[in-house]
Design a protein around this motif. Sequence first.
Motif, mmCIF file in Angstrom:
data_model
loop_
_atom_site.group_PDB
_atom_site.id
_atom_site.type_symbol
_atom_site.label_atom_id
_atom_site.label_comp_id
_atom_site.label_asym_id
_atom_site.label_seq_id
_atom_site.Cartn_x
_atom_site.Cartn_y
_atom_site.Cartn_z
ATOM 1 N N LEU A 57 0.779 -1.028 0.019
ATOM 2 C CA LEU A 57 -0.110 0.208 -0.179
ATOM 3 C C LEU A 57 0.757 1.275 0.028
ATOM 4 N N LYS A 60 2.014 1.941 -3.455
ATOM 5 C CA LYS A 60 1.016 2.494 -4.391
ATOM 6 C C LYS A 60 0.764 4.000 -3.962
ATOM 7 N N CYS A 72 2.595 4.490 6.334
ATOM 8 C CA CYS A 72 1.014 4.392 6.779
ATOM 9 C C CYS A 72 1.008 4.204 8.281
ATOM 10 N N THR A 196 -6.800 7.676 5.430
ATOM 11 C CA THR A 196 -6.935 6.925 4.254
ATOM 12 C C THR A 196 -8.332 6.295 4.756
ATOM 13 N N ASP A 201 -10.090 4.226 1.076
ATOM 14 C CA ASP A 201 -10.777 3.309 1.522
ATOM 15 C C ASP A 201 -12.296 3.352 0.850
ATOM 16 N N ALA A 238 -4.505 -2.494 5.411
ATOM 17 C CA ALA A 238 -3.891 -2.181 4.267
ATOM 18 C C ALA A 238 -4.363 -2.936 3.009
ATOM 19 N N TRP A 239 -4.598 -4.240 3.288
ATOM 20 C CA TRP A 239 -5.400 -5.110 2.410
ATOM 21 C C TRP A 239 -6.595 -4.604 1.654
ATOM 22 N N THR A 241 -7.739 -1.275 1.823
ATOM 23 C CA THR A 241 -7.367 -0.070 1.214
ATOM 24 C C THR A 241 -6.634 -0.166 0.003
ATOM 25 N N LEU A 242 -5.949 -1.243 -0.302
ATOM 26 C CA LEU A 242 -5.337 -1.556 -1.306
ATOM 27 C C LEU A 242 -6.566 -1.735 -2.329
ATOM 28 N N CYS A 245 -8.364 1.486 -3.455
ATOM 29 C CA CYS A 245 -7.447 2.550 -4.138
ATOM 30 C C CYS A 245 -7.716 2.214 -5.690
#
Length: 385
Positions: A57, A60, A72, A196, A201, A238-239, A241-242, A245
Amino acid sequence: MRFRSKQVHAGVTPDPTTGAILTPIYQSTTFVQESVDTYLAKGYSYSRSGNPTVRALEKKLAVLEGGADATCFTTGMSAVHGTMLAFLSAGDHAIISDVAYGGTYRLCTKVLNRFGIDFTFADTADPAAVKAAVRKNTKLFLTETPANPTMKLSDIAAISEIAQAAKAVHVVDNTFLTPCYQQALELGADLSLHSTTKYFDGHNATVGGAVIAKTKELDEKLRFIQNSTGSIMSPQVAWLTLQGCKTLSVRMDQQSANAMAIARYLEKHDKVKQVAYPGLESFSQHELAKKQASGFGAMMWFEVKGGVKAGKQLMDNIELWTLAENLGSVESLITHPVTMTHAAVEKKERERVGIIDGLVRLSVGLEDAEDLIEALEKALAAIKV
């Protein structure tokens, strides 16, 4: 790659073990080392110091913002806190936007000021006022633009020049527009900060924060604080949010189109006293909005005639719109900042910066604009003051 391609592909590669297209959730405290001599050969030792899912993340976000790297954090506020710890010490001075998120104001005036750090809340919409606030010990500028909740804008390039002359770092809270619409680092800022939780998100599923740095040196200072304080983002967050994105620009474009339609509707309503949305020609800083951003976003506020009483009646009768804190999600949200997001700000200070009692903030979502307008029409009709 262009922005839409970057938001899908930057920072992630197929899992080398299985070929999984999505970055795995590395839910692990520690990472086994092959030997003392090859310690950190694979880049990770303990998840407080770095985690592969979180790292994907960070990569990215750095690409999307055009930065050297990103760090982060647990929440948007921990990102603000970490940034101030990284660049301020006892005896230093910082200049903060006079209109800023209530949590930022609380952190500065109730916590960090106890440790010998001075803060000036300046009108960052006026570069001359910012320049006048600079002291010999000024080390940091924090500009929130568009500001929460008044939508006041600050000229990022102009303030960056002032910060550079003062040999201070310029941090831009870019949460409202994201790099999809506003490239803060390209405009001259040193750091771009985000909750985020909001647009990255986009689904009301996580809380998190991030700071993207223009240089590796700046990022290393942030990463040192993050590791030292343990304010880390979890791999699960993080996953998720990835995934958020990947649809950022698609969501923002539709939400912004909805916001424009709603702003134009409200501007003509006889029970609405004023509307503040950067996309409206009537917005006092409309030209600056066009100059430094490629889109107007999905945040706005309006004031109903009748003040607090009318505002409460509207929110008590609203349908479809959800009365809840947060912003940037696919669901349309409505809030009353004086009693919700900015309750921590003293009344005198709120009034000084334009957070009036009757202000109603809208975070426009992905519903049909016609349905959102019909819901507002019904609620406005129910106002009896």
